[in-house]
Design a protein around this motif. Structure first.
Motif, PDB file in Angstrom:
ATOM      1  N   LYS A 115      -0.512   4.631  -9.750  1.00  0.00           N
ATOM      2  CA  LYS A 115      -1.312   4.504  -8.526  1.00  0.00           C
ATOM      3  C   LYS A 115      -2.492   3.570  -8.740  1.00  0.00           C
ATOM      4  CE  LYS A 115      -0.395   9.029  -6.378  1.00  0.00           C
ATOM      5  NZ  LYS A 115      -1.023  10.311  -5.979  1.00  0.00           N
ATOM      6  N   ASN A 116      -3.132   3.700  -9.897  1.00  0.00           N
ATOM      7  CA  ASN A 116      -4.291   2.854 -10.192  1.00  0.00           C
ATOM      8  C   ASN A 116      -3.906   1.383 -10.260  1.00  0.00           C
ATOM      9  OD1 ASN A 116      -5.812   5.168 -10.322  1.00  0.00           O
ATOM     10  ND2 ASN A 116      -5.959   5.206 -12.557  1.00  0.00           N
ATOM     11  N   GLU A 117      -2.748   1.093 -10.869  1.00  0.00           N
ATOM     12  CA  GLU A 117      -2.319  -0.299 -10.983  1.00  0.00           C
ATOM     13  C   GLU A 117      -1.872  -0.848  -9.630  1.00  0.00           C
ATOM     14  OE1 GLU A 117       0.324  -3.223 -13.873  1.00  0.00           O
ATOM     15  OE2 GLU A 117      -0.156  -1.173 -14.483  1.00  0.00           O
ATOM     16  N   VAL A 118      -1.249   0.004  -8.814  1.00  0.00           N
ATOM     17  CA  VAL A 118      -0.871  -0.415  -7.458  1.00  0.00           C
ATOM     18  C   VAL A 118      -2.121  -0.748  -6.652  1.00  0.00           C
ATOM     19  CG1 VAL A 118       0.076   0.380  -5.255  1.00  0.00           C
ATOM     20  CG2 VAL A 118       1.325   0.815  -7.368  1.00  0.00           C
ATOM     21  N   PHE A 119      -3.130   0.107  -6.746  1.00  0.00           N
ATOM     22  CA  PHE A 119      -4.382  -0.122  -6.022  1.00  0.00           C
ATOM     23  C   PHE A 119      -5.019  -1.435  -6.462  1.00  0.00           C
ATOM     24  CE2 PHE A 119      -9.020   0.262  -5.679  1.00  0.00           C
ATOM     25  CZ  PHE A 119      -9.148   0.522  -4.317  1.00  0.00           C
ATOM     26  N   SER A 120      -5.000  -1.706  -7.768  1.00  0.00           N
ATOM     27  CA  SER A 120      -5.567  -2.944  -8.291  1.00  0.00           C
ATOM     28  C   SER A 120      -4.819  -4.158  -7.753  1.00  0.00           C
ATOM     29  CB  SER A 120      -5.519  -2.931  -9.819  1.00  0.00           C
ATOM     30  OG  SER A 120      -5.985  -4.152 -10.350  1.00  0.00           O
ATOM     31  N   ALA A 121      -3.490  -4.067  -7.715  1.00  0.00           N
ATOM     32  CA  ALA A 121      -2.675  -5.183  -7.209  1.00  0.00           C
ATOM     33  C   ALA A 121      -2.922  -5.400  -5.723  1.00  0.00           C
ATOM     34  CB  ALA A 121      -1.200  -4.901  -7.468  1.00  0.00           C
ATOM     35  N   GLN A 122      -3.026  -4.314  -4.977  1.00  0.00           N
ATOM     36  CA  GLN A 122      -3.276  -4.433  -3.532  1.00  0.00           C
ATOM     37  C   GLN A 122      -4.648  -5.042  -3.254  1.00  0.00           C
ATOM     38  OE1 GLN A 122      -2.632  -0.356  -2.333  1.00  0.00           O
ATOM     39  NE2 GLN A 122      -0.506  -0.742  -1.743  1.00  0.00           N
ATOM     40  N   SER A 123      -5.613  -4.682  -4.069  1.00  0.00           N
ATOM     41  CA  SER A 123      -6.967  -5.232  -3.911  1.00  0.00           C
ATOM     42  C   SER A 123      -6.970  -6.744  -4.118  1.00  0.00           C
ATOM     43  CB  SER A 123      -7.934  -4.569  -4.902  1.00  0.00           C
ATOM     44  OG  SER A 123      -8.038  -3.189  -4.652  1.00  0.00           O
ATOM     45  N   LYS A 124      -6.199  -7.189  -5.105  1.00  0.00           N
ATOM     46  CA  LYS A 124      -6.102  -8.626  -5.361  1.00  0.00           C
ATOM     47  C   LYS A 124      -5.429  -9.344  -4.193  1.00  0.00           C
ATOM     48  CE  LYS A 124      -6.006  -8.371 -10.427  1.00  0.00           C
ATOM     49  NZ  LYS A 124      -5.186  -8.603 -11.648  1.00  0.00           N
ATOM     50  N   MET A 125      -4.394  -8.733  -3.644  1.00  0.00           N
ATOM     51  CA  MET A 125      -3.680  -9.341  -2.523  1.00  0.00           C
ATOM     52  C   MET A 125      -4.587  -9.466  -1.306  1.00  0.00           C
ATOM     53  SD  MET A 125       0.050  -7.453  -2.906  1.00  0.00           S
ATOM     54  CE  MET A 125       0.717  -8.213  -1.415  1.00  0.00           C
ATOM     55  N   LYS A 126      -5.451  -8.479  -1.085  1.00  0.00           N
ATOM     56  CA  LYS A 126      -6.374  -8.530   0.049  1.00  0.00           C
ATOM     57  C   LYS A 126      -7.375  -9.673  -0.101  1.00  0.00           C
ATOM     58  CE  LYS A 126      -6.166  -3.614   1.257  1.00  0.00           C
ATOM     59  NZ  LYS A 126      -6.910  -2.327   1.305  1.00  0.00           N
ATOM     60  N   LEU A 127      -7.636 -10.047  -1.335  1.00  0.00           N
ATOM     61  CA  LEU A 127      -8.558 -11.154  -1.601  1.00  0.00           C
ATOM     62  C   LEU A 127      -7.832 -12.496  -1.631  1.00  0.00           C
ATOM     63  CD1 LEU A 127     -10.720  -9.519  -4.437  1.00  0.00           C
ATOM     64  CD2 LEU A 127     -11.382  -9.903  -2.052  1.00  0.00           C
ATOM     65  N   GLY A 128      -6.551 -12.453  -1.318  1.00  0.00           N
ATOM     66  CA  GLY A 128      -5.766 -13.675  -1.277  1.00  0.00           C
ATOM     67  C   GLY A 128      -5.243 -14.126  -2.626  1.00  0.00           C
ATOM     68  N   GLN A 129      -5.356 -13.270  -3.624  1.00  0.00           N
ATOM     69  CA  GLN A 129      -4.869 -13.615  -4.952  1.00  0.00           C
ATOM     70  C   GLN A 129      -3.397 -13.221  -5.095  1.00  0.00           C
ATOM     71  OE1 GLN A 129      -7.395 -11.837  -7.938  1.00  0.00           O
ATOM     72  NE2 GLN A 129      -9.270 -12.333  -6.824  1.00  0.00           N
ATOM     73  N   SER A 130      -2.674 -14.026  -5.853  1.00  0.00           N
ATOM     74  CA  SER A 130      -1.265 -13.719  -6.087  1.00  0.00           C
ATOM     75  C   SER A 130      -1.136 -12.713  -7.232  1.00  0.00           C
ATOM     76  CB  SER A 130      -0.486 -14.990  -6.436  1.00  0.00           C
ATOM     77  OG  SER A 130      -1.012 -15.587  -7.620  1.00  0.00           O
ATOM     78  N   ILE A 131      -0.027 -11.987  -7.232  1.00  0.00           N
ATOM     79  CA  ILE A 131       0.231 -10.990  -8.277  1.00  0.00           C
ATOM     80  C   ILE A 131       1.080 -11.628  -9.367  1.00  0.00           C
ATOM     81  CG2 ILE A 131       1.149  -8.707  -8.782  1.00  0.00           C
ATOM     82  CD1 ILE A 131      -1.236  -8.763  -6.857  1.00  0.00           C
ATOM     83  N   PRO A 132       0.615 -11.660 -10.604  1.00  0.00           N
ATOM     84  CA  PRO A 132       1.386 -12.253 -11.693  1.00  0.00           C
ATOM     85  C   PRO A 132       2.734 -11.554 -11.870  1.00  0.00           C
ATOM     86  CG  PRO A 132      -0.874 -11.828 -12.381  1.00  0.00           C
ATOM     87  CD  PRO A 132      -0.693 -11.141 -11.066  1.00  0.00           C
ATOM     88  N   VAL A 133       3.711 -12.307 -12.315  1.00  0.00           N
ATOM     89  CA  VAL A 133       5.043 -11.743 -12.549  1.00  0.00           C
ATOM     90  C   VAL A 133       4.963 -10.594 -13.553  1.00  0.00           C
ATOM     91  CG1 VAL A 133       7.341 -12.212 -13.468  1.00  0.00           C
ATOM     92  CG2 VAL A 133       6.247 -13.884 -11.974  1.00  0.00           C
TER      93      VAL A 133
END
Length: 296
Positions: A115-133
């Motif tokens: 859950k913590n890692e999902v939240f971190s990834a979602q936060s990055k996406m909201k800032l317009g950042q891409s999620i590394p492979v």
């Protein structure tokens, strides 16, 4: 005699909770655990479970099924039922190793890490950042791990529920043998004792294919296409030749999240709600009635 597995697991859960690993609600609950009565704490645990879910209807169905089974057990052999439910969590003097609190700790820690890692990834996406492979692969592997550990923990619970059902029907049981049975066998044994399908919710709908594939290192995440590629390996029945069969299958992360994982979670949380409702029913009828409103 101190059960070191139980002691270690509970200490670890308390420390992680105190550090805020499981969120503010769990941390607050821990901080005032010693300042409230046990019955109030039981109620607050139930309330915290319901506070963390959106649709409570499925959870309620599982909780009511477990409560019905507990009631059956209590009406036949009350103390033996209590002993089985206690042993499920902390073991007993003859078999301390049958405790499951250490497995529960492992599961909830894995779930919260995911859950913590999902939240971190979602936060990055909201800032317009891409999620590394690498992050996508990590999340995909964590998702399967959470499903696997949740499934295995549920099957430990199933072994004890099978024992309660065997006891109710005056059949001899051996909890060690129940625990040693493969998951599919545990489910079948319970079904055989439930001819009118009163507890079909607890036994139907389990997906063992993903779990079995992963346990045999036959499940791989394809990050480019966002899909798991798996091989379902099993033996035919003797009358069908007894040959090893290997079938390819695919499944998406979304399907695991929406179809497979919710059942694992509802089964576990339904059991916990039922167990805490049982404790309340024996100690505080007012709080029991208040908690019962969650099940309406």
């Amino acid at each position: 005699m101190t059960n070191k597995n139980v002691e270690s697991a509970t200490d670890s859960l308390d420390w992680l909770t105190g550090e805020g690993f499981f969120g503010k609600t769990s941390k607050d609950l821990l901080e005032h655990r010693s300042s409230v009565s046990p019955t109030n704490f039981y109620y607050e645990v139930i309330a915290s479970i319901y506070a963390d879910i959106g649709d409570k209807s499925s959870l309620n169905q599982f909780a009511l099924a477990f409560m019905s089974l507990f009631t059956e057990g209590l009406s036949v052999e009350a103390q033996e039922t209590i002993d089985l439910l206690t042993a499920l969590m902390v073991g007993d003097k003859n078999n301390p190793g049958i405790e499951t609190i250490s497995s529960y700790a492992q599961y909830v820690e894995s779930m919260q890490s995911y859950k913590n890692e999902v939240f971190s990834a979602q936060s990055k996406m909201k800032l317009g950042q891409s999620i590394p492979v690498a992050t996508k692969i990590s999340l995909a592997k964590q998702l399967v791990r959470v499903f696997d550990e949740g499934f295995e923990y549920d099957m430990k619970i199933m072994a004890f529920m099978l024992a309660i059902k065997q006891m109710v029907l005056k059949k001899k049981y051996d909890i060690l043998k129940n625990l040693a049975q493969p998951s599919a066998r545990k489910i079948k044994l319970f079904k055989d004792l439930d001819p009118f399908h009163q507890y079909a919710l607890l036994t139907d709908g389990w997906d063992t294919i993903v779990r079995n594939a992963d346990s045999h290192v036959n499940l791989r995440y394809d990050a480019r296409n966002n899909v798991y590629l798996g091989k379902n390996q099993y033996k035919q029945r003797v009358e069908q030749g007894g040959q090893l069969v290997i079938e390819n299958f695919t499944i998406t992360p979304e399907l695991i999240l929406t179809n497979l994982l919710p059942r694992v979670t509802n089964f576990l949380q339904g059991y916990l709600v039922a167990a805490y409702m049982l404790l309340l029913s024996k100690s505080d009828q007012t709080l029991y009635a208040q908690a019962a409103k969650f099940l309406e």
